[in-house]
Design an enzyme around this catalytic site. Structure first.
Site, PDB file in Angstrom:
ATOM      1  N   LEU A   1      -2.727   5.683  -4.396  1.00  0.00           N
ATOM      2  CA  LEU A   1      -1.917   4.497  -4.609  1.00  0.00           C
ATOM      3  C   LEU A   1      -2.206   3.547  -3.449  1.00  0.00           C
ATOM      4  O   LEU A   1      -2.361   3.984  -2.312  1.00  0.00           O
ATOM      5  CB  LEU A   1      -0.419   4.829  -4.641  1.00  0.00           C
ATOM      6  CG  LEU A   1       0.109   5.597  -5.859  1.00  0.00           C
ATOM      7  CD1 LEU A   1       1.591   5.884  -5.682  1.00  0.00           C
ATOM      8  CD2 LEU A   1      -0.134   4.838  -7.145  1.00  0.00           C
ATOM      9  N   ASP A   2      -2.265   2.254  -3.751  1.00  0.00           N
ATOM     10  CA  ASP A   2      -2.527   1.267  -2.709  1.00  0.00           C
ATOM     11  C   ASP A   2      -1.487   1.337  -1.597  1.00  0.00           C
ATOM     12  O   ASP A   2      -0.367   1.807  -1.805  1.00  0.00           O
ATOM     13  CB  ASP A   2      -2.515  -0.154  -3.290  1.00  0.00           C
ATOM     14  CG  ASP A   2      -3.571  -0.356  -4.352  1.00  0.00           C
ATOM     15  OD1 ASP A   2      -4.586   0.344  -4.301  1.00  0.00           O
ATOM     16  OD2 ASP A   2      -3.364  -1.219  -5.222  1.00  0.00           O
ATOM     17  N   PHE A   3      -1.850   0.811  -0.443  1.00  0.00           N
ATOM     18  CA  PHE A   3      -0.972   0.755   0.728  1.00  0.00           C
ATOM     19  C   PHE A   3       0.386   0.156   0.375  1.00  0.00           C
ATOM     20  O   PHE A   3       1.430   0.639   0.811  1.00  0.00           O
ATOM     21  CB  PHE A   3      -1.671  -0.071   1.817  1.00  0.00           C
ATOM     22  CG  PHE A   3      -0.978  -0.079   3.157  1.00  0.00           C
ATOM     23  CD1 PHE A   3      -1.031   1.028   3.988  1.00  0.00           C
ATOM     24  CD2 PHE A   3      -0.314  -1.211   3.594  1.00  0.00           C
ATOM     25  CE1 PHE A   3      -0.415   1.019   5.242  1.00  0.00           C
ATOM     26  CE2 PHE A   3       0.312  -1.237   4.834  1.00  0.00           C
ATOM     27  CZ  PHE A   3       0.260  -0.116   5.655  1.00  0.00           C
TER      28      PHE A   3
ATOM     29  N   THR B   1       1.652  -0.185  -2.749  1.00  0.00           N
ATOM     30  CA  THR B   1       2.163   0.306  -4.031  1.00  0.00           C
ATOM     31  C   THR B   1       3.050   1.522  -3.801  1.00  0.00           C
ATOM     32  O   THR B   1       2.735   2.386  -2.990  1.00  0.00           O
ATOM     33  CB  THR B   1       1.008   0.677  -4.978  1.00  0.00           C
ATOM     34  OG1 THR B   1       0.226  -0.492  -5.242  1.00  0.00           O
ATOM     35  CG2 THR B   1       1.531   1.225  -6.300  1.00  0.00           C
TER      36      THR B   1
END
Length: 233
Positions: free
Chosen positions: A100-102, A104
């Site tokens: 998961l993105d930073f 997100t």
């Protein structure tokens, strides 16, 4: 057993990561550099980054974490930032399934079970991941249709997605988007491609497995039934 499958079964890393370590010369078998696809067993002495691997089978563990913003989806970070592994209190060597993105939030699975890891992230996987998305502006039906049918990105057209409108106003639109791909920042890029940058993004489900009542930063172990479900996918 092939070295990538063997080390994955021991919880050292995913098969893909083992292959990368082999290519970089960071794995030795009986004192010699490992080669891609070589067969190994418990009789061999295997070193990863200079450390001899304990070949007894580790207990398989499975966790679900509601990842907050500002946490890296990795086992470790060279810049010293907090990772999802840092948030789990366990003695086992675990790693996240996917990323998961930073910025997100939401559901991420962590385990030392390499076989389950490969089942979920395999390119032929049909597991849908469900995201709650808030984007800028009022999204029209034409944009919703584009998201559902596939959007042309710099790395190719996305597969069809399941898209459901939650609410919309001139300022923002809330959506549920389900995809079965795992490209880097895919949801964010899809929405930007139809002219609606993402304000907020949260993964709520992998298949039918959800975060339920877990607050951000909280985690729990998966039940036996949930593990069996993931293996059935």
């Amino acid at each position: 057993m092939r070295i990538n499958k063997y080390l994955s079964s021991l919880g050292v890393a995913s098969r893909r990561e083992v292959d990368r370590l082999v290519d970089e010369g960071l794995i030795k078998v009986n004192g010699e550099p490992a080669t891609s696809g070589m067969k190994v067993s418990s009789e061999d002495e295997i070193e990863v980054r200079g450390k001899v691997i304990e070949t007894s089978q580790e207990k398989k563990v499975y966790y679900i974490l509601n990842k907050p913003k500002g946490v890296i989806s990795a086992a470790k970070d060279d810049r010293g930032r907090r990772t999802v592994v840092d948030m789990i209190d366990t003695k086992q060597r675990i790693y996240p399934i996917g990323r998961l993105d930073f910025d997100t939030t939401g559901l991420i699975l962590l385990t030392n079970d390499g076989e389950l890891f490969n089942r979920i992230i395999h390119p032929r996987s049909t597991v849908y991941k469900s995201y709650f998305v808030v984007v800028k502006g009022e999204m029209e039906d034409t944009s919703l249709k584009k998201l559902a049918e596939g959007v042309e990105l710099e790395d190719g057209r996305t597969l069809p997605a399941k898209v459901r409108l939650v609410k919309s106003s001139p300022r923002s639109t809330s959506l549920i988007i389900e995809i079965r791909e795992g490209r880097n920042r895919q949801i964010r890029r899809m929405c930007s491609a139809v002219g609606h940058p993402v304000y907020d993004l949260k993964r709520e489900k992998i298949g039918r497995l959800g975060i339920r009542d877990l607050a951000e930063g909280q985690y729990r172990e998966l039940t036996d039934e949930e593990v069996r479900y993931l293996y059935s996918l």
